[in-house]
Design a protein around this motif. Structure first.
Motif, short mmCIF file in Angstrom:
data_model
loop_
_atom_site.label_atom_id
_atom_site.label_comp_id
_atom_site.label_asym_id
_atom_site.label_seq_id
_atom_site.Cartn_x
_atom_site.Cartn_y
_atom_site.Cartn_z
N LYS A 156 0.86 -1.19 0.00
CA LYS A 156 0.00 0.00 0.00
C LYS A 156 0.89 1.24 0.00
O LYS A 156 1.94 1.24 0.66
CB LYS A 156 -0.89 0.03 1.25
CG LYS A 156 -1.89 -1.11 1.34
CD LYS A 156 -2.66 -1.06 2.66
CE LYS A 156 -3.63 -2.24 2.76
NZ LYS A 156 -4.37 -2.25 4.02
N VAL A 158 0.60 1.30 -3.27
CA VAL A 158 0.77 0.73 -4.61
C VAL A 158 1.39 -0.66 -4.49
O VAL A 158 2.35 -0.85 -3.73
CB VAL A 158 1.67 1.63 -5.50
CG1 VAL A 158 1.93 0.98 -6.84
CG2 VAL A 158 1.04 3.00 -5.68
N ASP A 159 0.86 -1.61 -5.21
CA ASP A 159 1.51 -2.90 -5.37
C ASP A 159 2.60 -2.70 -6.41
O ASP A 159 2.30 -2.37 -7.56
CB ASP A 159 0.50 -3.95 -5.84
CG ASP A 159 1.09 -5.36 -5.93
OD1 ASP A 159 2.30 -5.48 -6.23
OD2 ASP A 159 0.34 -6.33 -5.74
N THR A 162 2.28 -3.96 -10.06
CA THR A 162 1.21 -3.52 -10.96
C THR A 162 1.66 -2.49 -11.99
O THR A 162 1.43 -2.68 -13.19
CB THR A 162 0.02 -3.01 -10.15
OG1 THR A 162 -0.52 -4.11 -9.39
CG2 THR A 162 -1.06 -2.44 -11.05
N PRO A 163 2.29 -1.37 -11.58
CA PRO A 163 2.70 -0.40 -12.61
C PRO A 163 3.68 -0.98 -13.62
O PRO A 163 3.65 -0.62 -14.80
CB PRO A 163 3.32 0.75 -11.80
CG PRO A 163 3.59 0.20 -10.45
CD PRO A 163 2.59 -0.87 -10.22
N GLN A 183 -8.56 0.36 -13.80
CA GLN A 183 -8.02 1.55 -13.15
C GLN A 183 -9.13 2.49 -12.70
O GLN A 183 -9.07 3.07 -11.61
CB GLN A 183 -7.05 2.26 -14.10
CG GLN A 183 -5.76 1.47 -14.34
CD GLN A 183 -4.88 2.08 -15.40
OE1 GLN A 183 -5.37 2.67 -16.38
NE2 GLN A 183 -3.57 1.94 -15.25
N PRO A 198 -5.27 -0.51 -3.72
CA PRO A 198 -4.43 -0.60 -4.92
C PRO A 198 -4.82 -1.78 -5.79
O PRO A 198 -5.30 -2.80 -5.30
CB PRO A 198 -3.02 -0.80 -4.34
CG PRO A 198 -3.25 -1.43 -3.00
CD PRO A 198 -4.51 -0.80 -2.48
#
Length: 264
Positions: A156, A158-159, A162-163, A183, A198
């Motif tokens: 958290k 952001v994983d 993923t990006p 998204q 996320p």
């Protein structure tokens, strides 16, 4: 019971005394030394060779799913191996049995959600993705259900996977309306819940699998075949540096301290 078939058939593979054919390719001469494991998996599933771009994205998907530390599936495999070291395959199977709606298998739920919200025949027709996102989140909130592919207990806000997965997809022509939709679903879900949710790795993979057009019912299988590799690694480590016995004994001791005779 279905209608009896005239003849049993399969298009995947066949062999004779001197030849092995997999999806129409000669295994020794056209596959061995020419394909990596991910490319062979793609061939097995689709019946065709992956393009270089598809290979990069598909391999990124399955590599992502191989390993994530001492997870419940790894623990199950290690514990089973401790009790039955003569049966490595049973230990791997024990770990795979836990790949469901909470761990790894949630990629199936994410892809199913996206296909239901945006059927493939509606791609490119100008569907309002913002409205679809709101509608989808409201459906899950109405039944107090978790949106598959959102949220993570550790990563958290952001994983980190993923990006990077979305970047690889975009660089190789696999970033379209399904990635855009998940998204938007994340944005709406966070606004409605007031929580950080996320897009986790399995949510990202579920969306990318939709970009490929893979049927949602097979998507969990990517996690199964990838995690099997990781579990074999855990079992090897368990055989050389065991932790299962220690975990078992510590659990027993703490339970006695909290629930047994003389517990405080």
């Amino acid at each position: 019971m279905g209608k009896r078939k005239e003849k049993i058939s399969s298009d995947i593979a066949w062999s004779t005394s001197d030849k092995i054919s997999v999806r129409g390719l000669d295994l020794p001469n056209e596959i061995l030394g020419h394909m990596n494991l991910g490319d062979l998996a793609f061939l097995q599933l689709t019946g065709r060779k992956a393009t270089p771009e598809e290979s990069r994205v598909f391999n990124a998907i399955v590599i992502t799913l191989v390993e994530h530390g001492i997870t419940p599936s790894a623990l199950a495999a290690r514990m089973t191996y401790m009790g039955a070291p003569e049966s490595l395959q049973a230990a791997v199977a024990a770990g795979l049995c836990g790949l469901g709606t909470v761990f790894v298998g949630s990629m199936e739920g994410a892809s199913k959600l996206l296909y239901e919200a945006l059927p493939q025949e509606k791609l490119g027709t100008g569907v309002d993705l913002d409205a679809l996102a709101v509608e989808t989140v409201e459906k899950f909130r109405a039944r107090k259900a978790i949106v598959p592919g959102l949220g993570h207990p550790v990563h958290k806000p952001v994983d980190p996977r993923t990006p990077r997965l979305f970047q690889i997809a975009a660089e190789n022509g696999k970033s379209g309306e399904y990635i855009a939709l998940i998204q938007k679903i994340q944005t709406v879900a966070e606004e409605k819940s007031g929580k950080m949710l996320p897009i986790n790795a399995t949510g990202a993979i579920g969306a990318i699998c939709c970009e490929f057009g893979f049927p949602w019912k097979i998507v969990r299988g990517f996690g199964v075949m990838a995690r099997a590799i990781g579990l074999v690694g855990h079992i090897l480590e368990e055989s050389e540096n065991p932790i299962s016995y220690e975990l078992w004994q510590r659990a027993e001791q703490e339970i006695l301290e909290t629930s047994g005779p003389g517990a405080k």
